[in-house]
Write an enzyme that holds these catalytic residues in place. Structure first.
Site, short mmCIF file in Angstrom:
data_model
loop_
_atom_site.label_atom_id
_atom_site.label_comp_id
_atom_site.label_asym_id
_atom_site.label_seq_id
_atom_site.Cartn_x
_atom_site.Cartn_y
_atom_site.Cartn_z
N ASP A 30 0.83 -1.19 0.00
CA ASP A 30 0.00 0.00 0.00
C ASP A 30 0.88 1.26 0.00
O ASP A 30 1.86 1.34 0.74
CB ASP A 30 -0.89 -0.02 1.25
N GLU A 67 1.52 -0.53 -5.02
CA GLU A 67 0.61 0.57 -5.33
C GLU A 67 1.52 1.78 -5.53
O GLU A 67 2.01 2.35 -4.55
CB GLU A 67 -0.38 0.81 -4.19
#
Length: 671
Positions: free
Chosen positions: A317, A353
């Site tokens: 993330d 990401e």
């Protein structure tokens, strides 16, 4: 326990009644405080208290009245009961010191027994070019499934239940990408408003499986059982991990673990105002990956989940934050060096990401060679094409062929692109074709949260409707988006429930909706759509043409061109055609006799040849067969139809694509 600023550390043991006993830790080497307690065994509840300066202006926040988690705890018990005692200052007075004991209100670390019978567990070890990812939420996937026993719903055991495993295998996915399962915290603000941190991007324990997802109360072994069950079905487990920040928030956040142990080591602070946190995540803090002990913590955590928990990869993330050694994102940062050199981590699937909210944070295409990336450019392009935006065919061509413009220059392959149209963050697939605007009123922020530019199109009516023409168009648009996804080079990712027609009623930021808004409703299944997705994935699996390991060259390979682009009149695309604002149709020829490389037995890779016809117009388009690419074809897919062609018929002349359709025709004779 590492702490460079501690003056004294106490180990706090708790018995079955919650009574605390404290022992001073006297040994310290290289700032690592350690002790040996021979009587401590599995199940022991414990925590730490750190004595030292409380000087926020220097970036130091020691407070022995706060019970702290072990950063290396393998299991965590309890939850946060939000009380003023959880904070190191008195609420409303940042300059004060709160000396109320936090122990009654916070987590406990648990000593964990290491034994688990893996029963000969073997990793599927699926190559990336054969991978189909399914992004799932442990609780949301199973909470409402009628065939999962009620006591197992919403848990690791529920995800391992045969009913869920059968759904995944029949769908054809090869990996589940689980939204955060590291122990996380439900934010104080959300709890005050009767909400919860459903998504889980609020980690406090990087080694511990989230305890609320355990039906048995034994979260570590239950997680392992889930992994073993999925592996037995040939499904890999990828974890969505949040090493960019923690649940302790900014200077006004609680003191739960790292902040009270060594705030300066674990967090990035503003250089000239060290009471404040340097935040590129939008959550209040960013982990300090420049510090060797923080970097070691991350690497130790990753290795633990691979070696002890048997997971098959990670999706990082806001990965750009991990690459910020100073201010800018640096692909040569120590974090990437450590990943590259680690003999355990560099062998599993690594997905970034590739952005954060800091300056220069959008880094799609800029990660190192080992990495794949969530391709945000792919998502935006496919959405724009099918909602009718101008000047999209050129971009669509790049995305269909693996985004070589983003990944080819650093020797990466098409599998560097994780292709997706929807994910947990944003509209579901059904909502993408049903809403022009977000509808996040249930989040309690006046509909101000969430992305406002969704690249969605409601097909003429906002939200629910019984208009048959609108419903037909929405169903067709879903088929178009899915067909584009699974016909593209790269690694496709399907978001949980999109194959079922799941809706969040227009909520595009359901991070706090731990309820029916986010949970998959297994009583409302679009069975035609489900079967369509199954057939699409099977079609991709049957044809190596859509799972190429190398880039298209646009030149003869084995004596024949590997790819060619053409217009509806059969003529090749010109430079002007690629940039035309008004072009809404794109044809591509894929030659199955010109696939580079060899299979596992060293044989040349051969497949059928295809023509893919993408018609984004509001009207039908007739396609003239391009010359020299075969004369006899059969229709295998038309998204205007509800199903795949059961008995494809030969076609020799023009092919008609109705408004807003994808058509696939397959050669029936050698080229």
């Amino acid at each position: 326990m590492f702490s460079e600023v501690a003056e004294q550390v106490e180990l706090c043991l708790f018995d079955e009644h919650g009574t605390e006993s404290r022992s001073a830790i006297d040994e310290v080497d290289a700032f690592s405080w350690h002790a040996y307690l021979p009587s401590v065994g599995p199940g022991q509840r414990y925590g730490y208290r750190v004595h030292g300066p409380y000087a926020p202006e220097l970036g130091i926040r020691c407070n022995p009245s706060k019970l702290l988690l072990d950063p290396y705890a393998l299991a965590i018990e309890g939850h946060i009961t939000w009380d003023a005692a959880c904070y190191s200052y008195n609420l409303g007075d940042e300059e004060s010191v709160n000396e109320t004991d936090s122990a009654p209100y916070v987590f406990r670390s648990i000593v964990q027994h290491p034994h688990f019978d893996w029963g000969g567990d073997r990793r599927p070890d699926r190559p990336l070019h054969e991978t189909v990812i399914y992004e799932a939420h442990v609780k949301g996937m199973t909470k409402c499934h009628p065939d999962v026993p009620e006591e197992l719903r919403g848990t690791y055991a529920g995800l391992a239940h045969p009913a869920i495993v059968q759904h995944l295998t029949s769908l054809g996915v090869t990996a589940v990408e689980l939204m955060p399962v590291h122990q996380f915290v439900h934010d104080h603000r959300l709890v005050e408003h009767g909400l919860r941190n459903y998504w889980g991007y609020n980690t406090i324990g990087f080694f511990a499986p989230h305890n609320e997802y355990a039906a048995s109360g034994e979260q570590v072994n239950e997680f392992k059982y889930m992994v073993r069950a999925l592996h037995e079905a040939g499904i890999e487990v990828i974890l969505d991990v949040v090493y960019n920040h923690t649940a302790e928030g900014n200077h006004l956040g609680p003191t739960l673990c790292f902040k009270g142990i060594d705030n300066r080591a674990y967090y990035r602070l503003v250089s000239d105002k060290r009471e404040y946190y340097y935040d590129t995540t939008g959550t209040g803090n960013s982990l300090n990956v420049r510090h060797p002990h923080t970097l070691q913590l991350i690497m130790d955590s990753l290795r633990y989940w691979v070696t002890e928990m048997h997971v098959d990869g990670f999706r990082f993330d806001l990965a750009a934050t991990l690459a910020r050694e100073f201010h800018e994102v640096d692909r040569l940062s120590t974090f990437f060096d450590m990943i590259q050199q680690d003999p355990v981590i560099n062998r599993v699937k690594l997905i970034a990401e590739p952005w954060d909210i800091g300056e220069g944070g959008y880094q799609v295409g800029n990660f190192p060679a080992l990495w794949s990336e969530w391709n945000g450019r792919y998502r935006d392009t496919v959405r724009d094409f099918w909602r009718g935006e101008p000047s999209t065919v050129g971009e669509l061509g790049s995305r269909l062929t693996g985004s070589s413009d983003l990944y080819q220059n650093d020797t990466r392959r098409p599998v560097a692109s994780i292709n997706f149209v929807t994910a947990h963050d944003g509209f579901t697939l059904r909502d993408l074709v049903s809403y022009n605007a977000k509808h996040n009123e249930a989040n309690g922020e006046g509909n101000a949260d969430g992305e406002s530019h969704n690249r969605s199109w409601n097909c003429g009516v906002e939200g629910d409707t019984d208009d048959p023409a609108v419903l037909k168009l929405r169903a067709q648009q879903q088929r178009n988006l899915l067909a584009t996804l699974f016909l593209s080079q790269g690694v496709p990712m399907l978001s949980m429930g999109d194959e079922l027609g799941r809706t969040q009623r227009g909520n595009n930021n359901a991070y706090c909706q731990d309820n029916e808004i986010s949970w998959v409703s297994w009583s409302e299944i679009d069975h035609l759509l489900l079967e369509y997705v199954r057939r699409l994935i099977a079609f991709r699996r049957e044809h190596q043409m859509f799972r190429r390991r190398r880039w298209f060259q646009g030149r003869p390979i084995r004596g024949a061109v590997d790819i060619a682009w053409f217009k509806p009149n059969g003529e090749p695309m010109s430079d002007q055609d690629w940039v035309s604002r008004h072009a809404r149709a794109l044809g591509v020829y894929l030659n199955g006799r010109a696939i580079p490389g060899h299979d596992d037995q060293g044989r040349s890779i051969l497949d059928d040849s295809f023509r893919l016809l993408f018609n984004g117009h509001r009207r039908a388009v007739n396609w003239q067969p391009p010359p020299d690419f075969g004369a006899v074809w059969k229709l295998v897919l038309d998204t205007d139809a509800l199903e795949f062609q059961a008995d494809p018929q030969p076609i020799t002349g023009r092919v008609m694509t109705r408004a807003r359709t994808v058509v696939v025709v397959e050669a029936t004779e050698p080229d």
